[in-house]
Design a protein around this motif. Structure first.
Motif, PDB file in Angstrom:
ATOM      1  N   THR A  13       0.821  -1.191   0.000  1.00 24.24           N
ATOM      2  CA  THR A  13       0.000   0.000   0.000  1.00 24.24           C
ATOM      3  C   THR A  13       0.863   1.252   0.000  1.00 24.24           C
ATOM      4  N   GLN A  14       0.244   2.369  -0.242  1.00 23.86           N
ATOM      5  CA  GLN A  14       0.956   3.639  -0.295  1.00 23.86           C
ATOM      6  C   GLN A  14       0.988   4.290   1.089  1.00 23.86           C
ATOM      7  N   MET A  15       1.998   5.091   1.300  1.00 25.17           N
ATOM      8  CA  MET A  15       2.085   5.903   2.524  1.00 25.17           C
ATOM      9  C   MET A  15       0.814   6.712   2.689  1.00 25.17           C
ATOM     10  N   GLY A  16       0.365   6.852   3.907  1.00 20.95           N
ATOM     11  CA  GLY A  16      -0.800   7.676   4.200  1.00 20.95           C
ATOM     12  C   GLY A  16      -2.118   6.931   4.188  1.00 20.95           C
ATOM     13  N   ASN A  17      -2.113   5.730   3.604  1.00 18.52           N
ATOM     14  CA  ASN A  17      -3.356   4.947   3.557  1.00 18.52           C
ATOM     15  C   ASN A  17      -3.668   4.329   4.921  1.00 18.52           C
ATOM     16  N   ASP A  18      -4.926   3.869   5.040  1.00 19.57           N
ATOM     17  CA  ASP A  18      -5.368   3.137   6.230  1.00 19.57           C
ATOM     18  C   ASP A  18      -5.629   1.696   5.816  1.00 19.57           C
ATOM     19  N   LYS A  19      -5.160   0.757   6.619  1.00 17.28           N
ATOM     20  CA  LYS A  19      -5.362  -0.650   6.283  1.00 17.28           C
ATOM     21  C   LYS A  19      -5.669  -1.460   7.539  1.00 17.28           C
ATOM     22  N   SER A  20      -6.265  -2.629   7.330  1.00 10.78           N
ATOM     23  CA  SER A  20      -6.565  -3.537   8.442  1.00 10.78           C
ATOM     24  C   SER A  20      -6.041  -4.929   8.150  1.00 10.78           C
ATOM     25  N   ASN A  62      -0.363   5.591  18.341  1.00  5.03           N
ATOM     26  CA  ASN A  62      -1.819   5.438  18.367  1.00  5.03           C
ATOM     27  C   ASN A  62      -2.420   5.372  16.971  1.00  5.03           C
ATOM     28  N   ARG A  63      -1.590   5.358  15.937  1.00  2.00           N
ATOM     29  CA  ARG A  63      -2.083   5.052  14.588  1.00  2.00           C
ATOM     30  C   ARG A  63      -2.488   3.578  14.490  1.00  2.00           C
ATOM     31  N   PHE A  64      -1.979   2.773  15.421  1.00  2.00           N
ATOM     32  CA  PHE A  64      -2.311   1.352  15.455  1.00  2.00           C
ATOM     33  C   PHE A  64      -3.442   1.153  16.451  1.00  2.00           C
ATOM     34  N   SER A  65      -4.541   0.598  15.981  1.00  2.00           N
ATOM     35  CA  SER A  65      -5.654   0.364  16.903  1.00  2.00           C
ATOM     36  C   SER A  65      -6.152  -1.056  16.758  1.00  2.00           C
ATOM     37  N   PRO A  66      -5.945  -1.875  17.796  1.00  2.00           N
ATOM     38  CA  PRO A  66      -6.475  -3.229  17.775  1.00  2.00           C
ATOM     39  C   PRO A  66      -7.964  -3.210  18.120  1.00  2.00           C
ATOM     40  N   LYS A  67      -8.666  -4.199  17.570  1.00  2.00           N
ATOM     41  CA  LYS A  67     -10.089  -4.323  17.895  1.00  2.00           C
ATOM     42  C   LYS A  67     -10.390  -5.802  18.074  1.00  2.00           C
ATOM     43  N   SER A  68     -11.057  -6.123  19.168  1.00  2.00           N
ATOM     44  CA  SER A  68     -11.406  -7.519  19.428  1.00  2.00           C
ATOM     45  C   SER A  68     -12.916  -7.634  19.554  1.00  2.00           C
ATOM     46  N   PRO A  69     -13.604  -7.997  18.467  1.00  2.00           N
ATOM     47  CA  PRO A  69     -15.067  -8.108  18.520  1.00  2.00           C
ATOM     48  C   PRO A  69     -15.538  -9.271  19.383  1.00  2.00           C
ATOM     49  N   ASP A  70     -14.726 -10.302  19.471  1.00  2.00           N
ATOM     50  CA  ASP A  70     -14.991 -11.431  20.354  1.00  2.00           C
ATOM     51  C   ASP A  70     -13.657 -12.100  20.636  1.00  2.00           C
ATOM     52  N   LYS A  71     -13.633 -13.050  21.546  1.00  2.00           N
ATOM     53  CA  LYS A  71     -12.317 -13.546  21.978  1.00  2.00           C
ATOM     54  C   LYS A  71     -11.617 -14.398  20.934  1.00  2.00           C
ATOM     55  N   ALA A  72     -12.307 -14.721  19.841  1.00  2.00           N
ATOM     56  CA  ALA A  72     -11.661 -15.495  18.780  1.00  2.00           C
ATOM     57  C   ALA A  72     -11.040 -14.606  17.708  1.00  2.00           C
ATOM     58  N   ILE A  78      -4.504   0.078  11.008  1.00  2.00           N
ATOM     59  CA  ILE A  78      -3.382   1.022  11.003  1.00  2.00           C
ATOM     60  C   ILE A  78      -3.770   2.238  10.167  1.00  2.00           C
ATOM     61  N   ASN A  79      -3.722   3.398  10.792  1.00  2.00           N
ATOM     62  CA  ASN A  79      -4.038   4.656  10.088  1.00  2.00           C
ATOM     63  C   ASN A  79      -2.761   5.318   9.593  1.00  2.00           C
ATOM     64  N   SER A  80      -2.917   6.095   8.525  1.00  2.00           N
ATOM     65  CA  SER A  80      -1.809   6.941   8.031  1.00  2.00           C
ATOM     66  C   SER A  80      -0.496   6.176   7.978  1.00  2.00           C
ATOM     67  N   LEU A  81      -0.473   5.139   7.202  1.00  2.00           N
ATOM     68  CA  LEU A  81       0.689   4.255   7.139  1.00  2.00           C
ATOM     69  C   LEU A  81       1.958   5.011   6.771  1.00  2.00           C
ATOM     70  N   GLU A  82       3.051   4.613   7.428  1.00  2.00           N
ATOM     71  CA  GLU A  82       4.366   5.207   7.195  1.00  2.00           C
ATOM     72  C   GLU A  82       5.321   4.134   6.676  1.00  2.00           C
ATOM     73  N   LEU A  83       6.402   4.595   6.047  1.00  2.00           N
ATOM     74  CA  LEU A  83       7.396   3.653   5.507  1.00  2.00           C
ATOM     75  C   LEU A  83       7.898   2.690   6.588  1.00  2.00           C
ATOM     76  N   GLY A  84       8.091   3.223   7.789  1.00  2.00           N
ATOM     77  CA  GLY A  84       8.626   2.405   8.882  1.00  2.00           C
ATOM     78  C   GLY A  84       7.672   1.351   9.388  1.00  2.00           C
ATOM     79  N   ASP A  85       6.440   1.377   8.907  1.00  2.00           N
ATOM     80  CA  ASP A  85       5.483   0.341   9.308  1.00  2.00           C
ATOM     81  C   ASP A  85       5.689  -0.942   8.517  1.00  2.00           C
ATOM     82  N   SER A  86       6.503  -0.879   7.474  1.00  2.00           N
ATOM     83  CA  SER A  86       6.778  -2.072   6.679  1.00  2.00           C
ATOM     84  C   SER A  86       7.433  -3.127   7.559  1.00  2.00           C
ATOM     85  N   ALA A  87       6.819  -4.287   7.605  1.00  2.00           N
ATOM     86  CA  ALA A  87       7.282  -5.361   8.483  1.00  2.00           C
ATOM     87  C   ALA A  87       6.360  -6.561   8.268  1.00  2.00           C
TER      88      ALA A  87
END
Lengths: 114, 112
Positions: A13-20, A62-72, A78-87
């Motif tokens: 994806t491109q820098m600045g995008n939001d992904k899940s 805080n660009r990283f936000s986990p969400k747990s709808p149920d325990k499974a 991840i908001n506003s993706l940066e180059l350093g998020d590559s991993a």
């Protein structure tokens, strides 16, 4: 019959995008984790959830936000993706009451930010 | 700073030889675990040794723990090409939350 599954396996994806990234475990575990593995293979805990409640947030932006709808399920947004998020991002789970005992890892999601 | 440090960073051996990897850590622990990661895959748990144990075996794996030296070793006997992978130690520290802290791993290459 996959124990811990993640989707997608690859994400470009491109820098600045939001992904899940989604994670699901069918092991009946109470605790789920997100780890980040950098290019040097160093694996670092990001978040830990127990029964849908956040236990650990290891100084992750805080660009990283986990969400747990149920325990499974434990998804990572991840908001506003940066180059350093590559991993490679790994989801894991562990059985109830065993704390930091055996963890079961998903196959990983390789995120590339251009 | 990270808890576990594996040594060596990389190890290359022939099939049939034994492979020994070491791990050192800094703080008191509840347990120490070893994981394997094949290229492009997730980590797979191999063995867990508790702080009151000194040695543990599982098939061709032998793990030792020396809490006085804050170190552990993983021995793979009679290695096979399929053992080629990265091996990580992970510690569950006594302090703080129940979570694992991983080292940087030893990359093992077993040649046929």
């Amino acid at each position: 019959d996959t124990a811990v599954s993640q989707t997608p396996k690859y994400l470009v994806t491109q820098m600045g995008n939001d992904k899940s990234i989604k994670c699901e475990q069918n092991l009946g575990h109470d605790t789920m984790y997100w780890y980040k593995q950098d290019s040097k293979k160093f694996l670092k805990i990001m978040f830990s959830y127990n029964n849908k409640e956040l236990i650990i947030n290891e100084t992750v932006p805080n660009r990283f936000s986990p969400k747990s709808p149920d325990k499974a399920h434990l998804n990572l947004h991840i908001n506003s993706l940066e180059l350093g998020d590559s991993a490679v991002y790994f989801c894991a789970s562990s059985p109830p009451g065993q704390g930091a005992d055996t963890q079961y890892f998903g196959p990983g999601t390789r995120l590339t930010v251009l | 700073s990270q808890q576990g440090e594996e040594d060596p960073q990389a190890l290359s051996i022939q099939e049939g030889e034994n492979a020994t990897m070491n791990c050192s850590y800094k703080t008191s622990i509840n347990n120490l675990q070893w994981y394997r990661q094949n290229s492009g895959r997730g980590l797979v748990h191999l063995i867990l040794i508790r702080s009151n144990e000194r040695e543990k075996h599982s098939g061709r794996l032998r793990v030792t723990l020396d809490t006085s030296k804050k170190s552990s070793s993983l021995l793979i006997t009679a290695s096979r090409a399929a053992d080629t992978a990265s091996y990580f130690c992970a510690t569950d520290a006594v302090w703080g939350y129940s979570t694992l802290t991983f080292g940087k791993g030893t990359m093992l290459l077993v040649s046929p």
